[in-house]
Design a protein around this motif. Structure first.
Motif, PDB file in Angstrom:
ATOM      1  N   GLU A  84       0.813  -1.216   0.000  1.00  9.18           N
ATOM      2  CA  GLU A  84       0.000   0.000   0.000  1.00  9.18           C
ATOM      3  C   GLU A  84       0.849   1.269   0.000  1.00  9.18           C
ATOM      4  O   GLU A  84       0.454   2.291  -0.565  1.00  9.18           O
ATOM      5  CB  GLU A  84      -0.936  -0.020   1.208  1.00  9.18           C
ATOM      6  CG  GLU A  84      -1.950  -1.166   1.153  1.00  9.18           C
ATOM      7  CD  GLU A  84      -2.936  -1.112   2.311  1.00  9.18           C
ATOM      8  OE1 GLU A  84      -2.823  -0.196   3.135  1.00  9.18           O
ATOM      9  OE2 GLU A  84      -3.804  -2.011   2.373  1.00  9.18           O
ATOM     10  N   ALA A  85       2.021   1.237   0.610  1.00  8.88           N
ATOM     11  CA  ALA A  85       2.874   2.423   0.637  1.00  8.88           C
ATOM     12  C   ALA A  85       3.357   2.765  -0.767  1.00  8.88           C
ATOM     13  O   ALA A  85       3.334   3.932  -1.189  1.00  8.88           O
ATOM     14  CB  ALA A  85       4.058   2.183   1.571  1.00  8.88           C
ATOM     15  N   VAL A  86       3.782   1.741  -1.520  1.00 12.68           N
ATOM     16  CA  VAL A  86       4.239   1.974  -2.891  1.00 12.68           C
ATOM     17  C   VAL A  86       3.070   2.422  -3.762  1.00 12.68           C
ATOM     18  O   VAL A  86       3.190   3.340  -4.585  1.00 12.68           O
ATOM     19  CB  VAL A  86       4.888   0.695  -3.456  1.00 12.68           C
ATOM     20  CG1 VAL A  86       5.216   0.875  -4.932  1.00 12.68           C
ATOM     21  CG2 VAL A  86       6.135   0.338  -2.665  1.00 12.68           C
ATOM     22  N   LEU A  87       1.905   1.777  -3.570  1.00 13.20           N
ATOM     23  CA  LEU A  87       0.724   2.148  -4.348  1.00 13.20           C
ATOM     24  C   LEU A  87       0.344   3.599  -4.083  1.00 13.20           C
ATOM     25  O   LEU A  87      -0.017   4.334  -5.009  1.00 13.20           O
ATOM     26  CB  LEU A  87      -0.432   1.210  -4.006  1.00 13.20           C
ATOM     27  CG  LEU A  87      -1.760   1.496  -4.713  1.00 13.20           C
ATOM     28  CD1 LEU A  87      -1.586   1.431  -6.232  1.00 13.20           C
ATOM     29  CD2 LEU A  87      -2.833   0.521  -4.249  1.00 13.20           C
ATOM     30  N   ALA A  88       0.439   4.032  -2.822  1.00 12.08           N
ATOM     31  CA  ALA A  88       0.082   5.403  -2.477  1.00 12.08           C
ATOM     32  C   ALA A  88       0.991   6.407  -3.192  1.00 12.08           C
ATOM     33  O   ALA A  88       0.531   7.465  -3.656  1.00 12.08           O
ATOM     34  CB  ALA A  88       0.158   5.591  -0.963  1.00 12.08           C
ATOM     35  N   ARG A  89       2.253   6.081  -3.284  1.00 15.88           N
ATOM     36  CA  ARG A  89       3.169   6.979  -3.985  1.00 15.88           C
ATOM     37  C   ARG A  89       2.836   7.065  -5.468  1.00 15.88           C
ATOM     38  O   ARG A  89       2.878   8.138  -6.069  1.00 15.88           O
ATOM     39  CB  ARG A  89       4.608   6.505  -3.781  1.00 15.88           C
ATOM     40  CG  ARG A  89       5.127   6.748  -2.354  1.00 15.88           C
ATOM     41  CD  ARG A  89       6.645   6.669  -2.291  1.00 15.88           C
ATOM     42  NE  ARG A  89       7.141   5.324  -2.543  1.00 15.88           N
ATOM     43  CZ  ARG A  89       7.314   4.419  -1.582  1.00 15.88           C
ATOM     44  NH1 ARG A  89       7.000   4.708  -0.317  1.00 15.88           N
ATOM     45  NH2 ARG A  89       7.767   3.220  -1.871  1.00 15.88           N
ATOM     46  N   TYR A  90       2.519   5.904  -6.061  1.00 17.22           N
ATOM     47  CA  TYR A  90       2.122   5.914  -7.472  1.00 17.22           C
ATOM     48  C   TYR A  90       0.844   6.738  -7.669  1.00 17.22           C
ATOM     49  O   TYR A  90       0.715   7.494  -8.644  1.00 17.22           O
ATOM     50  CB  TYR A  90       1.905   4.482  -7.977  1.00 17.22           C
ATOM     51  CG  TYR A  90       3.178   3.754  -8.363  1.00 17.22           C
ATOM     52  CD1 TYR A  90       4.078   4.309  -9.262  1.00 17.22           C
ATOM     53  CD2 TYR A  90       3.466   2.492  -7.836  1.00 17.22           C
ATOM     54  CE1 TYR A  90       5.244   3.633  -9.614  1.00 17.22           C
ATOM     55  CE2 TYR A  90       4.626   1.808  -8.178  1.00 17.22           C
ATOM     56  CZ  TYR A  90       5.505   2.394  -9.074  1.00 17.22           C
ATOM     57  OH  TYR A  90       6.650   1.727  -9.424  1.00 17.22           O
ATOM     58  N   LEU A  91      -0.141   6.573  -6.731  1.00 12.73           N
ATOM     59  CA  LEU A  91      -1.396   7.310  -6.850  1.00 12.73           C
ATOM     60  C   LEU A  91      -1.175   8.810  -6.743  1.00 12.73           C
ATOM     61  O   LEU A  91      -1.786   9.604  -7.472  1.00 12.73           O
ATOM     62  CB  LEU A  91      -2.376   6.839  -5.767  1.00 12.73           C
ATOM     63  CG  LEU A  91      -3.077   5.493  -6.024  1.00 12.73           C
ATOM     64  CD1 LEU A  91      -3.862   5.061  -4.796  1.00 12.73           C
ATOM     65  CD2 LEU A  91      -4.024   5.630  -7.230  1.00 12.73           C
ATOM     66  N   ALA A  92      -0.307   9.212  -5.814  1.00 16.15           N
ATOM     67  CA  ALA A  92      -0.021  10.639  -5.658  1.00 16.15           C
ATOM     68  C   ALA A  92       0.554  11.208  -6.943  1.00 16.15           C
ATOM     69  O   ALA A  92       0.168  12.303  -7.390  1.00 16.15           O
ATOM     70  CB  ALA A  92       0.937  10.847  -4.490  1.00 16.15           C
ATOM     71  N   LEU A  93       1.484  10.461  -7.538  1.00 13.97           N
ATOM     72  CA  LEU A  93       2.082  10.921  -8.789  1.00 13.97           C
ATOM     73  C   LEU A  93       1.056  10.923  -9.912  1.00 13.97           C
ATOM     74  O   LEU A  93       1.009  11.865 -10.724  1.00 13.97           O
ATOM     75  CB  LEU A  93       3.253   9.999  -9.156  1.00 13.97           C
ATOM     76  CG  LEU A  93       4.008  10.344 -10.454  1.00 13.97           C
ATOM     77  CD1 LEU A  93       4.578  11.757 -10.388  1.00 13.97           C
ATOM     78  CD2 LEU A  93       5.123   9.340 -10.713  1.00 13.97           C
ATOM     79  N   ALA A  94       0.179   9.905  -9.936  1.00 13.11           N
ATOM     80  CA  ALA A  94      -0.849   9.844 -10.975  1.00 13.11           C
ATOM     81  C   ALA A  94      -1.822  10.999 -10.845  1.00 13.11           C
ATOM     82  O   ALA A  94      -2.245  11.594 -11.848  1.00 13.11           O
ATOM     83  CB  ALA A  94      -1.575   8.501 -10.896  1.00 13.11           C
ATOM     84  N   ASN A  95      -2.215  11.326  -9.607  1.00 12.48           N
ATOM     85  CA  ASN A  95      -3.138  12.455  -9.398  1.00 12.48           C
ATOM     86  C   ASN A  95      -2.499  13.760  -9.849  1.00 12.48           C
ATOM     87  O   ASN A  95      -3.168  14.628 -10.425  1.00 12.48           O
ATOM     88  CB  ASN A  95      -3.540  12.526  -7.929  1.00 12.48           C
ATOM     89  CG  ASN A  95      -4.434  11.361  -7.524  1.00 12.48           C
ATOM     90  OD1 ASN A  95      -5.131  10.788  -8.373  1.00 12.48           O
ATOM     91  ND2 ASN A  95      -4.427  10.989  -6.246  1.00 12.48           N
ATOM     92  N   GLY A 101      -3.636  17.200 -16.886  1.00 14.44           N
ATOM     93  CA  GLY A 101      -4.322  16.794 -18.106  1.00 14.44           C
ATOM     94  C   GLY A 101      -4.088  15.374 -18.541  1.00 14.44           C
ATOM     95  O   GLY A 101      -4.634  14.944 -19.559  1.00 14.44           O
ATOM     96  N   ALA A 102      -3.280  14.625 -17.795  1.00 15.17           N
ATOM     97  CA  ALA A 102      -3.013  13.238 -18.176  1.00 15.17           C
ATOM     98  C   ALA A 102      -4.215  12.355 -17.861  1.00 15.17           C
ATOM     99  O   ALA A 102      -5.034  12.675 -16.995  1.00 15.17           O
ATOM    100  CB  ALA A 102      -1.781  12.717 -17.445  1.00 15.17           C
ATOM    101  N   THR A 103      -4.317  11.240 -18.553  1.00 14.70           N
ATOM    102  CA  THR A 103      -5.412  10.299 -18.320  1.00 14.70           C
ATOM    103  C   THR A 103      -5.178   9.556 -17.010  1.00 14.70           C
ATOM    104  O   THR A 103      -4.087   9.037 -16.780  1.00 14.70           O
ATOM    105  CB  THR A 103      -5.501   9.282 -19.464  1.00 14.70           C
ATOM    106  OG1 THR A 103      -5.667   9.978 -20.703  1.00 14.70           O
ATOM    107  CG2 THR A 103      -6.660   8.315 -19.256  1.00 14.70           C
ATOM    108  N   PRO A 104      -6.185   9.496 -16.117  1.00 14.82           N
ATOM    109  CA  PRO A 104      -6.021   8.774 -14.857  1.00 14.82           C
ATOM    110  C   PRO A 104      -5.716   7.309 -15.112  1.00 14.82           C
ATOM    111  O   PRO A 104      -6.244   6.707 -16.063  1.00 14.82           O
ATOM    112  CB  PRO A 104      -7.386   8.940 -14.168  1.00 14.82           C
ATOM    113  CG  PRO A 104      -7.971  10.153 -14.814  1.00 14.82           C
ATOM    114  CD  PRO A 104      -7.501  10.145 -16.230  1.00 14.82           C
ATOM    115  N   PRO A 105      -4.871   6.697 -14.302  1.00 13.28           N
ATOM    116  CA  PRO A 105      -4.502   5.298 -14.531  1.00 13.28           C
ATOM    117  C   PRO A 105      -5.627   4.351 -14.154  1.00 13.28           C
ATOM    118  O   PRO A 105      -6.476   4.663 -13.312  1.00 13.28           O
ATOM    119  CB  PRO A 105      -3.291   5.106 -13.613  1.00 13.28           C
ATOM    120  CG  PRO A 105      -3.543   6.067 -12.492  1.00 13.28           C
ATOM    121  CD  PRO A 105      -4.184   7.266 -13.128  1.00 13.28           C
ATOM    122  N   SER A 106      -5.638   3.171 -14.777  1.00 13.55           N
ATOM    123  CA  SER A 106      -6.633   2.144 -14.447  1.00 13.55           C
ATOM    124  C   SER A 106      -6.102   1.293 -13.301  1.00 13.55           C
ATOM    125  O   SER A 106      -4.910   1.315 -12.973  1.00 13.55           O
ATOM    126  CB  SER A 106      -6.891   1.259 -15.671  1.00 13.55           C
ATOM    127  OG  SER A 106      -5.696   0.595 -16.063  1.00 13.55           O
TER     128      SER A 106
END
Length: 299
Positions: A84-95, A101-106
Protein backbone atom coordinates in the motif's frame (compact mmCIF):
# COMPACT_ATOMS: atom_id res chain seq x y z
CA UNK A 1 32.18 -39.10 -34.20
CA UNK A 2 35.03 -37.66 -36.29
CA UNK A 3 36.07 -35.19 -33.62
CA UNK A 4 35.38 -32.25 -35.90
CA UNK A 5 32.59 -30.02 -34.59
CA UNK A 6 30.33 -27.52 -36.30
CA UNK A 7 28.90 -24.39 -34.73
CA UNK A 8 25.20 -24.77 -35.51
CA UNK A 9 23.03 -26.89 -33.23
CA UNK A 10 20.19 -27.22 -30.75
CA UNK A 11 19.75 -28.92 -27.39
CA UNK A 12 16.87 -29.18 -24.91
CA UNK A 13 16.37 -30.62 -21.43
CA UNK A 14 13.66 -30.51 -18.73
CA UNK A 15 13.78 -30.65 -14.96
CA UNK A 16 11.67 -30.40 -11.81
CA UNK A 17 12.17 -30.04 -8.04
CA UNK A 18 10.17 -28.88 -5.00
CA UNK A 19 7.13 -27.80 -6.97
CA UNK A 20 9.20 -26.09 -9.69
CA UNK A 21 9.29 -27.28 -13.30
CA UNK A 22 11.52 -25.87 -16.03
CA UNK A 23 12.78 -26.41 -19.53
CA UNK A 24 16.09 -25.32 -21.02
CA UNK A 25 16.81 -24.66 -24.69
CA UNK A 26 20.33 -24.12 -26.02
CA UNK A 27 20.96 -22.91 -29.57
CA UNK A 28 24.11 -21.90 -31.39
CA UNK A 29 25.14 -20.39 -34.72
CA UNK A 30 28.46 -19.46 -36.30
CA UNK A 31 30.69 -16.92 -34.58
CA UNK A 32 34.37 -15.96 -34.61
CA UNK A 33 34.55 -16.27 -30.82
CA UNK A 34 32.37 -17.72 -28.07
CA UNK A 35 29.45 -15.44 -27.16
CA UNK A 36 26.81 -16.57 -24.64
CA UNK A 37 23.41 -14.93 -24.27
CA UNK A 38 21.33 -16.02 -21.30
CA UNK A 39 17.69 -15.54 -20.33
CA UNK A 40 16.43 -17.07 -17.08
CA UNK A 41 13.78 -16.79 -14.38
CA UNK A 42 13.81 -14.06 -11.74
CA UNK A 43 15.14 -14.89 -8.31
CA UNK A 44 17.92 -17.23 -9.43
CA UNK A 45 20.78 -14.78 -9.52
CA UNK A 46 23.65 -17.23 -9.90
CA UNK A 47 22.13 -19.12 -12.79
CA UNK A 48 23.62 -16.95 -15.54
CA UNK A 49 27.13 -17.29 -14.15
CA UNK A 50 26.75 -21.06 -13.87
CA UNK A 51 25.33 -21.29 -17.39
CA UNK A 52 28.19 -19.30 -18.94
CA UNK A 53 30.80 -21.34 -17.09
CA UNK A 54 29.19 -24.59 -18.28
CA UNK A 55 29.14 -23.29 -21.87
CA UNK A 56 32.80 -22.24 -21.79
CA UNK A 57 33.74 -25.68 -20.48
CA UNK A 58 32.16 -27.34 -23.52
CA UNK A 59 32.44 -24.97 -26.47
CA UNK A 60 35.13 -22.67 -27.86
CA UNK A 61 33.37 -20.78 -30.68
CA UNK A 62 29.90 -19.72 -31.77
CA UNK A 63 27.03 -17.52 -30.66
CA UNK A 64 25.14 -19.49 -28.02
CA UNK A 65 21.66 -18.59 -26.74
CA UNK A 66 20.46 -20.21 -23.50
CA UNK A 67 16.88 -19.86 -22.29
CA UNK A 68 15.38 -21.22 -19.06
CA UNK A 69 11.59 -21.18 -18.72
CA UNK A 70 10.47 -22.01 -15.17
CA UNK A 71 7.17 -22.09 -13.33
CA UNK A 72 5.93 -23.06 -9.90
CA UNK A 73 3.13 -25.54 -9.33
CA UNK A 74 -0.26 -23.96 -8.47
CA UNK A 75 -0.25 -25.37 -4.94
CA UNK A 76 3.08 -23.67 -4.25
CA UNK A 77 2.28 -20.28 -5.72
CA UNK A 78 3.06 -17.51 -3.28
CA UNK A 79 0.27 -15.47 -1.74
CA UNK A 80 0.07 -12.05 -3.40
CA UNK A 81 -0.47 -8.81 -1.53
CA UNK A 82 -0.52 -5.11 -2.34
CA UNK A 83 2.24 -2.89 -1.02
CA UNK A 84 0.00 0.00 0.00
CA UNK A 85 2.87 2.42 0.64
CA UNK A 86 4.24 1.97 -2.89
CA UNK A 87 0.72 2.15 -4.35
CA UNK A 88 0.08 5.40 -2.48
CA UNK A 89 3.17 6.98 -3.99
CA UNK A 90 2.12 5.91 -7.47
CA UNK A 91 -1.40 7.31 -6.85
CA UNK A 92 -0.02 10.64 -5.66
CA UNK A 93 2.08 10.92 -8.79
CA UNK A 94 -0.85 9.84 -10.98
CA UNK A 95 -3.14 12.46 -9.40
CA UNK A 96 -0.52 15.12 -10.00
CA UNK A 97 -0.28 14.15 -13.65
CA UNK A 98 -4.08 14.00 -13.93
CA UNK A 99 -4.31 17.61 -12.75
CA UNK A 100 -1.99 18.48 -15.63
CA UNK A 101 -4.32 16.79 -18.11
CA UNK A 102 -3.01 13.24 -18.18
CA UNK A 103 -5.41 10.30 -18.32
CA UNK A 104 -6.02 8.77 -14.86
CA UNK A 105 -4.50 5.30 -14.53
CA UNK A 106 -6.63 2.14 -14.45
CA UNK A 107 -6.61 -0.31 -11.56
CA UNK A 108 -4.90 -3.05 -13.56
CA UNK A 109 -2.36 -0.53 -14.77
CA UNK A 110 -1.50 0.44 -11.20
CA UNK A 111 -1.27 -3.19 -10.11
CA UNK A 112 1.15 -3.87 -12.94
CA UNK A 113 3.63 -1.26 -11.76
CA UNK A 114 6.87 -2.47 -10.22
CA UNK A 115 6.72 -2.99 -6.47
CA UNK A 116 2.93 -2.70 -6.10
CA UNK A 117 2.36 -6.44 -5.98
CA UNK A 118 4.50 -8.41 -3.55
CA UNK A 119 4.61 -12.12 -2.87
CA UNK A 120 4.41 -13.60 0.57
CA UNK A 121 5.94 -16.92 -0.44
CA UNK A 122 4.48 -20.01 1.13
CA UNK A 123 7.99 -21.41 1.25
CA UNK A 124 10.71 -18.79 1.49
CA UNK A 125 13.61 -21.09 2.27
CA UNK A 126 16.97 -19.90 0.92
CA UNK A 127 18.40 -23.40 1.01
CA UNK A 128 15.44 -24.82 -0.89
CA UNK A 129 15.72 -22.12 -3.55
CA UNK A 130 19.48 -22.72 -3.82
CA UNK A 131 18.80 -26.43 -4.34
CA UNK A 132 16.37 -25.60 -7.15
CA UNK A 133 18.99 -23.33 -8.70
CA UNK A 134 21.58 -26.10 -8.61
CA UNK A 135 19.09 -28.47 -10.22
CA UNK A 136 18.37 -25.92 -12.93
CA UNK A 137 22.12 -25.58 -13.55
CA UNK A 138 22.29 -29.35 -13.97
CA UNK A 139 19.53 -29.21 -16.58
CA UNK A 140 21.40 -26.44 -18.39
CA UNK A 141 24.41 -28.74 -18.57
CA UNK A 142 22.21 -31.48 -20.04
CA UNK A 143 20.92 -29.09 -22.71
CA UNK A 144 24.48 -27.99 -23.48
CA UNK A 145 25.57 -31.61 -23.80
CA UNK A 146 22.75 -32.14 -26.29
CA UNK A 147 23.82 -28.99 -28.13
CA UNK A 148 27.42 -30.18 -28.27
CA UNK A 149 26.28 -33.55 -29.63
CA UNK A 150 24.25 -31.74 -32.29
CA UNK A 151 27.29 -29.68 -33.27
CA UNK A 152 29.43 -32.81 -33.46
CA UNK A 153 26.90 -34.37 -35.82
CA UNK A 154 27.22 -31.30 -38.02
CA UNK A 155 31.00 -31.67 -37.83
CA UNK A 156 30.74 -35.30 -38.94
CA UNK A 157 28.78 -34.12 -41.99
CA UNK A 158 31.25 -31.32 -42.71
CA UNK A 159 34.35 -33.51 -42.55
CA UNK A 160 33.90 -35.42 -45.86
CA UNK A 161 32.92 -32.19 -47.62
CA UNK A 162 36.07 -30.42 -46.41
CA UNK A 163 38.20 -33.49 -47.13
CA UNK A 164 36.88 -33.56 -50.69
CA UNK A 165 37.82 -29.91 -51.25
CA UNK A 166 41.31 -30.59 -49.89
CA UNK A 167 41.63 -33.53 -52.29
CA UNK A 168 40.55 -31.33 -55.20
CA UNK A 169 43.18 -28.77 -54.23
CA UNK A 170 45.80 -31.53 -54.14
CA UNK A 171 44.76 -32.66 -57.62
CA UNK A 172 45.04 -29.13 -58.98
CA UNK A 173 48.49 -28.76 -57.39
CA UNK A 174 49.59 -31.91 -59.24
CA UNK A 175 48.29 -30.44 -62.50
CA UNK A 176 50.12 -27.19 -61.79
CA UNK A 177 53.36 -29.12 -61.23
CA UNK A 178 53.03 -30.72 -64.66
CA UNK A 179 52.19 -27.40 -66.30
CA UNK A 180 55.09 -25.69 -64.51
CA UNK A 181 57.54 -27.88 -66.46
CA UNK A 182 55.96 -26.80 -69.71
CA UNK A 183 56.06 -23.20 -68.52
CA UNK A 184 59.83 -23.29 -68.10
CA UNK A 185 60.21 -24.55 -71.67
CA UNK A 186 57.78 -21.90 -72.94
CA UNK A 187 59.73 -19.11 -71.28
CA UNK A 188 63.01 -20.45 -72.68
CA UNK A 189 61.57 -20.68 -76.19
CA UNK A 190 60.11 -17.20 -75.92
CA UNK A 191 63.43 -15.79 -74.80
CA UNK A 192 65.29 -17.62 -77.60
CA UNK A 193 62.92 -16.22 -80.22
CA UNK A 194 63.36 -12.71 -78.86
CA UNK A 195 67.13 -13.04 -78.96
CA UNK A 196 66.94 -14.34 -82.52
CA UNK A 197 64.92 -11.27 -83.47
CA UNK A 198 67.45 -8.96 -81.84
CA UNK A 199 70.54 -10.81 -83.11
CA UNK A 200 71.09 -8.70 -86.26
CA UNK A 201 70.84 -5.49 -84.27
CA UNK A 202 73.13 -6.76 -81.54
CA UNK A 203 75.73 -7.80 -84.10
CA UNK A 204 75.69 -4.37 -85.70
CA UNK A 205 75.95 -2.37 -82.49
CA UNK A 206 78.41 -4.62 -80.72
CA UNK A 207 77.37 -3.05 -77.43
CA UNK A 208 79.88 -3.77 -74.65
CA UNK A 209 78.63 -5.97 -71.79
CA UNK A 210 75.55 -6.93 -73.75
CA UNK A 211 76.20 -10.64 -73.39
CA UNK A 212 76.27 -10.31 -69.61
CA UNK A 213 73.00 -8.41 -69.59
CA UNK A 214 71.40 -11.10 -71.73
CA UNK A 215 72.47 -13.77 -69.23
CA UNK A 216 71.05 -11.72 -66.34
CA UNK A 217 67.78 -11.18 -68.18
CA UNK A 218 67.49 -14.88 -68.91
CA UNK A 219 68.10 -15.69 -65.24
CA UNK A 220 65.44 -13.17 -64.14
CA UNK A 221 62.89 -14.66 -66.51
CA UNK A 222 63.68 -18.16 -65.29
CA UNK A 223 63.27 -17.08 -61.67
CA UNK A 224 59.95 -15.42 -62.40
CA UNK A 225 58.69 -18.55 -64.13
CA UNK A 226 59.79 -20.85 -61.27
CA UNK A 227 56.73 -21.74 -59.15
CA UNK A 228 58.35 -24.65 -57.32
CA UNK A 229 58.37 -22.78 -54.01
CA UNK A 230 54.65 -21.92 -54.22
CA UNK A 231 53.75 -25.49 -55.15
CA UNK A 232 55.80 -26.88 -52.26
CA UNK A 233 54.03 -24.58 -49.80
CA UNK A 234 50.62 -25.48 -51.21
CA UNK A 235 51.47 -29.16 -50.77
CA UNK A 236 52.50 -28.50 -47.17
CA UNK A 237 49.22 -26.64 -46.55
CA UNK A 238 47.27 -29.66 -47.82
CA UNK A 239 49.05 -31.85 -45.29
CA UNK A 240 48.35 -29.32 -42.52
CA UNK A 241 44.65 -29.18 -43.40
CA UNK A 242 44.34 -32.95 -43.14
CA UNK A 243 46.13 -32.95 -39.80
CA UNK A 244 43.85 -30.23 -38.41
CA UNK A 245 40.76 -32.26 -39.25
CA UNK A 246 41.88 -34.67 -36.51
CA UNK A 247 42.88 -31.98 -34.01
CA UNK A 248 39.71 -30.16 -32.89
CA UNK A 249 38.90 -27.44 -32.23
CA UNK A 250 40.45 -26.53 -35.56
CA UNK A 251 38.27 -23.68 -36.84
CA UNK A 252 40.60 -20.76 -36.12
CA UNK A 253 43.67 -22.58 -37.47
CA UNK A 254 41.79 -23.60 -40.60
CA UNK A 255 40.70 -19.98 -41.07
CA UNK A 256 44.34 -18.90 -41.04
CA UNK A 257 45.35 -21.77 -43.33
CA UNK A 258 42.80 -20.63 -45.92
CA UNK A 259 44.56 -17.25 -46.07
CA UNK A 260 47.89 -19.00 -46.68
CA UNK A 261 46.35 -21.19 -49.38
CA UNK A 262 45.01 -18.13 -51.18
CA UNK A 263 48.29 -16.25 -50.84
CA UNK A 264 50.21 -19.00 -52.64
CA UNK A 265 47.52 -19.40 -55.30
CA UNK A 266 47.64 -15.67 -56.05
CA UNK A 267 51.42 -15.78 -56.39
CA UNK A 268 51.14 -18.82 -58.66
CA UNK A 269 48.79 -16.92 -60.95
CA UNK A 270 51.01 -13.83 -60.99
CA UNK A 271 54.03 -15.94 -62.03
CA UNK A 272 52.16 -17.87 -64.67
CA UNK A 273 53.47 -17.51 -68.22
CA UNK A 274 51.13 -20.00 -69.90
CA UNK A 275 47.39 -20.14 -70.37
CA UNK A 276 47.23 -23.66 -68.95
CA UNK A 277 48.93 -22.74 -65.68
CA UNK A 278 46.84 -19.59 -65.32
CA UNK A 279 43.65 -21.61 -65.80
CA UNK A 280 44.76 -24.11 -63.16
CA UNK A 281 45.66 -21.28 -60.79
CA UNK A 282 42.22 -19.72 -61.19
CA UNK A 283 40.53 -23.10 -60.63
CA UNK A 284 42.67 -23.50 -57.53
CA UNK A 285 41.56 -20.12 -56.16
CA UNK A 286 37.90 -21.02 -56.78
CA UNK A 287 38.19 -24.31 -54.85
CA UNK A 288 40.07 -22.60 -52.00
CA UNK A 289 37.27 -20.05 -51.70
CA UNK A 290 34.68 -22.85 -51.59
CA UNK A 291 36.73 -24.56 -48.88
CA UNK A 292 36.97 -21.30 -46.94
CA UNK A 293 33.16 -21.03 -46.89
CA UNK A 294 32.89 -24.52 -45.40
CA UNK A 295 35.61 -23.82 -42.83
CA UNK A 296 33.52 -20.92 -41.51
CA UNK A 297 31.18 -23.57 -40.07
CA UNK A 298 33.89 -25.35 -38.07
CA UNK A 299 34.37 -24.76 -34.34
Amino acid sequence: MSGLSGMTGFGRADGALDGWTWSVEARSVNGRNLEVRFRGPNGFDNLERLAKAATQARLSRGQVTLGVNARRAEGDVATLKVNEAVLARYLALANQLAEEGATPPSADGLLGLKGVIESDEAVDDAEARAAVEVAMAGTIEQALDALKLSREREGAQLRPVIADFVHRIETLIASAETEAVAQTEAVRDRFARRMAELAPTLTETGAPGLADRIVLEAAALATKADVREELDRLTAHVASARTLLDQPPAGRKLDFLMQEFMREANTLCSKSATTALTTTGLDLKAVIEQLREQVQNVE
